[in-house]
Design a protein around this motif. Structure first.
Motif, PDB file in Angstrom:
ATOM      1  N   LEU A   1       0.822  -1.209   0.000  1.00 51.80           N
ATOM      2  CA  LEU A   1       0.000   0.000   0.000  1.00 51.80           C
ATOM      3  C   LEU A   1       0.854   1.256   0.000  1.00 51.80           C
ATOM      4  N   GLU A   2       0.353   2.310  -0.631  1.00 55.31           N
ATOM      5  CA  GLU A   2       0.999   3.613  -0.565  1.00 55.31           C
ATOM      6  C   GLU A   2       0.907   4.127   0.870  1.00 55.31           C
ATOM      7  N   PRO A   3       1.881   4.931   1.320  1.00 49.71           N
ATOM      8  CA  PRO A   3       1.865   5.418   2.712  1.00 49.71           C
ATOM      9  C   PRO A   3       0.556   6.060   3.119  1.00 49.71           C
ATOM     10  N   GLY A   4      -0.038   6.862   2.245  1.00 51.72           N
ATOM     11  CA  GLY A   4      -1.293   7.524   2.585  1.00 51.72           C
ATOM     12  C   GLY A   4      -2.422   6.552   2.807  1.00 51.72           C
ATOM     13  N   LYS A   5      -2.417   5.442   2.050  1.00 52.41           N
ATOM     14  CA  LYS A   5      -3.463   4.441   2.192  1.00 52.41           C
ATOM     15  C   LYS A   5      -3.233   3.566   3.426  1.00 52.41           C
ATOM     16  N   SER A   6      -1.977   3.267   3.723  1.00 49.49           N
ATOM     17  CA  SER A   6      -1.698   2.410   4.880  1.00 49.49           C
ATOM     18  C   SER A   6      -2.050   3.103   6.191  1.00 49.49           C
ATOM     19  N   GLN A   7      -2.035   4.433   6.194  1.00 47.18           N
ATOM     20  CA  GLN A   7      -2.344   5.168   7.420  1.00 47.18           C
ATOM     21  C   GLN A   7      -3.815   5.062   7.807  1.00 47.18           C
ATOM     22  N   GLN A   8      -4.671   4.665   6.870  1.00 44.08           N
ATOM     23  CA  GLN A   8      -6.101   4.576   7.170  1.00 44.08           C
ATOM     24  C   GLN A   8      -6.504   3.208   7.722  1.00 44.08           C
ATOM     25  N   LEU A   9      -5.556   2.274   7.832  1.00 49.11           N
ATOM     26  CA  LEU A   9      -5.889   0.902   8.226  1.00 49.11           C
ATOM     27  C   LEU A   9      -6.537   0.826   9.606  1.00 49.11           C
ATOM     28  N   GLY A  10      -6.155   1.719  10.495  1.00 48.11           N
ATOM     29  CA  GLY A  10      -6.716   1.699  11.836  1.00 48.11           C
ATOM     30  C   GLY A  10      -8.173   2.095  11.900  1.00 48.11           C
ATOM     31  N   ARG A  11      -8.701   2.696  10.817  1.00 41.19           N
ATOM     32  CA  ARG A  11     -10.104   3.108  10.795  1.00 41.19           C
ATOM     33  C   ARG A  11     -10.995   2.123  10.048  1.00 41.19           C
ATOM     34  N   CYS A  12     -10.410   1.062   9.510  1.00 46.56           N
ATOM     35  CA  CYS A  12     -11.160   0.082   8.726  1.00 46.56           C
ATOM     36  C   CYS A  12     -11.821  -0.953   9.631  1.00 46.56           C
ATOM     37  N   ILE A  13     -12.746  -1.716   9.054  1.00 47.33           N
ATOM     38  CA  ILE A  13     -13.390  -2.824   9.760  1.00 47.33           C
ATOM     39  C   ILE A  13     -12.717  -4.130   9.341  1.00 47.33           C
ATOM     40  N   TYR A  14     -12.409  -4.985  10.327  1.00 42.72           N
ATOM     41  CA  TYR A  14     -11.807  -6.289  10.088  1.00 42.72           C
ATOM     42  C   TYR A  14     -12.755  -7.356  10.612  1.00 42.72           C
ATOM     43  N   TYR A  15     -13.405  -8.039   9.697  1.00 47.75           N
ATOM     44  CA  TYR A  15     -14.326  -9.114  10.064  1.00 47.75           C
ATOM     45  C   TYR A  15     -13.545 -10.426  10.072  1.00 47.75           C
ATOM     46  N   VAL A  16     -13.645 -11.173  11.181  1.00 44.93           N
ATOM     47  CA  VAL A  16     -12.975 -12.470  11.295  1.00 44.93           C
ATOM     48  C   VAL A  16     -13.980 -13.487  11.836  1.00 44.93           C
ATOM     49  N   GLY A  17     -14.221 -14.532  11.073  1.00 38.73           N
ATOM     50  CA  GLY A  17     -15.143 -15.580  11.513  1.00 38.73           C
ATOM     51  C   GLY A  17     -14.554 -16.951  11.242  1.00 38.73           C
ATOM     52  N   MET A  18     -14.055 -17.606  12.274  1.00 38.25           N
ATOM     53  CA  MET A  18     -13.375 -18.900  12.121  1.00 38.25           C
ATOM     54  C   MET A  18     -13.819 -19.864  13.213  1.00 38.25           C
ATOM     55  N   GLY A  19     -13.625 -21.149  12.953  1.00 40.07           N
ATOM     56  CA  GLY A  19     -13.851 -22.158  13.980  1.00 40.07           C
ATOM     57  C   GLY A  19     -14.775 -23.284  13.561  1.00 40.07           C
ATOM     58  N   SER A  20     -15.737 -23.036  12.679  1.00 42.12           N
ATOM     59  CA  SER A  20     -16.691 -24.087  12.303  1.00 42.12           C
ATOM     60  C   SER A  20     -15.982 -25.313  11.748  1.00 42.12           C
ATOM     61  N   ASN A  21     -15.052 -25.088  10.833  1.00 43.95           N
ATOM     62  CA  ASN A  21     -14.367 -26.226  10.216  1.00 43.95           C
ATOM     63  C   ASN A  21     -13.414 -26.927  11.170  1.00 43.95           C
ATOM     64  N   ASP A  22     -12.941 -26.222  12.183  1.00 48.34           N
ATOM     65  CA  ASP A  22     -12.071 -26.874  13.164  1.00 48.34           C
ATOM     66  C   ASP A  22     -12.822 -27.944  13.940  1.00 48.34           C
ATOM     67  N   TYR A  23     -14.154 -27.879  13.884  1.00 50.97           N
ATOM     68  CA  TYR A  23     -14.979 -28.927  14.476  1.00 50.97           C
ATOM     69  C   TYR A  23     -15.519 -29.875  13.405  1.00 50.97           C
ATOM     70  N   LEU A  24     -16.176 -29.348  12.380  1.00 50.57           N
ATOM     71  CA  LEU A  24     -16.781 -30.202  11.362  1.00 50.57           C
ATOM     72  C   LEU A  24     -15.746 -30.940  10.525  1.00 50.57           C
ATOM     73  N   ASN A  25     -14.660 -30.285  10.203  1.00 52.65           N
ATOM     74  CA  ASN A  25     -13.641 -30.867   9.332  1.00 52.65           C
ATOM     75  C   ASN A  25     -12.322 -31.059  10.069  1.00 52.65           C
ATOM     76  N   ASN A  26     -12.440 -31.435  11.339  1.00 55.85           N
ATOM     77  CA  ASN A  26     -11.262 -31.788  12.125  1.00 55.85           C
ATOM     78  C   ASN A  26     -11.696 -32.596  13.341  1.00 55.85           C
ATOM     79  N   TYR A  27     -12.123 -31.931  14.392  1.00 53.61           N
ATOM     80  CA  TYR A  27     -12.333 -32.588  15.679  1.00 53.61           C
ATOM     81  C   TYR A  27     -13.373 -33.700  15.612  1.00 53.61           C
ATOM     82  N   PHE A  28     -14.452 -33.498  14.859  1.00 48.18           N
ATOM     83  CA  PHE A  28     -15.515 -34.496  14.774  1.00 48.18           C
ATOM     84  C   PHE A  28     -15.383 -35.382  13.538  1.00 48.18           C
ATOM     85  N   MET A  29     -14.152 -35.553  13.077  1.00 47.13           N
ATOM     86  CA  MET A  29     -13.823 -36.549  12.049  1.00 47.13           C
ATOM     87  C   MET A  29     -12.687 -37.417  12.585  1.00 47.13           C
ATOM     88  N   PRO A  30     -12.943 -38.238  13.600  1.00 49.72           N
ATOM     89  CA  PRO A  30     -11.868 -38.960  14.307  1.00 49.72           C
ATOM     90  C   PRO A  30     -11.143 -39.997  13.462  1.00 49.72           C
TER      91      PRO A  30
END
Length: 403
Positions: free
Chosen positions: A159-188
């Motif tokens: 990113l250009e310096p001017g664009k990287s400075q706006q990163l703190g004002r952005c939204i970061y959506y993170v949704g993880m974990g379903s596959n760690d159960y369906l496609n890992n833990y509950f596939m013994p």
């Protein structure tokens, strides 16, 4: 002389009128531009997750976890969006971005984006991905959370310096974990994790890895996080189809063009069931979600992440609300996919060119695993606007964006 004077006066008035009209036009344009800029609540949005929010990152890799064929995306107008979403139309994050004021084009998949897209936002999510690196390997290629974070690191470095400075004002959506159960833990039969860890120890292991990835994002400039919990995946059509009297083949049923496969080594079919749900899975998810909420509280402005603001989305509560108020929301089918094969349309997921149900707005589930756009729309509106901490803790997404 008098005639010439009168002509000059008319010319002056005409020039003045043109100047005034031009100024008014420019002012109007400025107002429209400013209004558009003000309507978009944050400068950018970055998305990390699995198939619930993937919008095409798996399209061109060797993976069974792909949705780049019809009828997936059937409710997008032709050409309105690239193929690759695991639903009939828009995902929850598409709709959440709309609430945040992002207008078409939609936030693009990282794998399909142009460099000019990077500063506005990218979707790094990958079907079959998990917090643990081996999660989802039974379905082939994908990008685990750690790889998604590395992709973001590459973007930030470019990113250009001017664009990287706006990163703190952005939204970061993170949704993880379903596959760690369906496609890992509950596939013994495929993964050893259930033999090596009890549900509490496994949740702790996942959350330790998760926290490291969140703090890596923080180090790269992220400050406003939306962290989605895992829903009651013991109640999805795939699990409802696996009744004890005649269970289908163990593992994840998946379809790609020309291939119809059921993979893996067997979830816990003997788990306690309530109303058809697999309560063994739901109980494990409850432990994980409790720890995830504790992580959000700990990182919310803590000494490890000063200035960070994290919002926890309660996916279990959202799912229960959809079921409890189905009639009010217009849903008439709660326990089966709109498109799929077998019991509950959940034994094998939607086949290429299969004809889905006629009225998708009546179904909560699109296929064996994923919600319809109608369900996604309700969830996105709830987490954006809700005043209840049972939906979004400690504040909703609109308030997070406004900070």
């Amino acid at each position: 002389m008098l005639v010439r004077s009168m002509g000059n006066n008319r010319l002056h008035r005409w020039v003045l009128a043109c100047a005034v009209a031009a100024a008014m036009h420019m002012a109007a344009l400025l107002v429209v531009v400013q209004a558009a800029q003000q309507h978009q609540m944050v400068p950018c949005m970055y998305i990390f997750g699995d198939s619930l929010v993937d919008n095409g990152n798996n399209n061109n890799i060797l993976s069974l976890a792909r949705a780049n064929y019809r009828p997936y995306g059937v409710d997008f107008p032709d050409g309105a969006a690239p193929a690759g979403r695991f639903t009939n139309g828009r995902t929850m994050v598409d709709l959440l971005a709309d609430h945040l004021g992002f207008r078409p084009p939609l936030i693009p998949a990282y794998a399909l984006a142009e460099p000019a897209d990077h500063a506005r936002g990218l979707n790094f999510a990958s079907g079959a991905a998990g917090i643990r690196h081996e999660t989802g390997n039974n379905l082939g290629g994908h990008y685990a959370l750690s790889e998604q974070v590395e992709h973001f690191r590459t973007v930030v470095q470019g990113l250009e310096p001017g664009k990287s400075q706006q990163l703190g004002r952005c939204i970061y959506y993170v949704g993880m974990g379903s596959n760690d159960y369906l496609n890992n833990y509950f596939m013994p039969d495929y993964y050893p994790t259930a033999r090596n860890y009890d549900p509490s120890a496994y949740a702790a292991l996942l959350l330790a890895d998760y926290e490291r990835q969140i703090t890596d994002l923080y180090a790269l400039g992220a400050r406003k996080f939306v962290i989605a919990g895992v829903g009651q995946i013991g109640c999805i059509p795939y699990e409802l189809a696996r009744v004890a009297d005649n269970p289908p083949p163990a593992g994840i049923g998946i379809a790609v063009p020309g291939i119809n496969i059921s993979l893996g080594g067997g979830g816990s079919n003997a788990g306690k069931r309530k109303g058809g749900c697999n309560e063994e899975i739901n109980s494990a998810i409850a432990i994980y979600n409790k720890g995830l909420l504790a992580m959000v509280k700990r990182l919310n402005g803590g000494s490890q992440t000063p200035g960070a603001r994290l919002v926890f989305l309660n996916a279990v509560n959202s799912g229960k609300d959809l079921a409890a108020n189905a009639a009010a929301y217009g849903f008439t089918v709660l326990d089966r996919g709109c498109c799929g094969v077998g019991r509950n349309n959940g034994q094998i997921t939607c086949l290429p060119m299969q004809t889905p149900c006629d009225d998708r707005s009546k179904y909560i589930f699109w296929d064996a695993f994923h919600p319809t756009e109608a369900a996604n729309r309700i969830i996105a509106a709830k987490v954006f606007n809700s005043s209840s901490t049972a939906d979004a803790y400690p504040i909703n997404v609109s308030r997070l964006a406004a900070i």
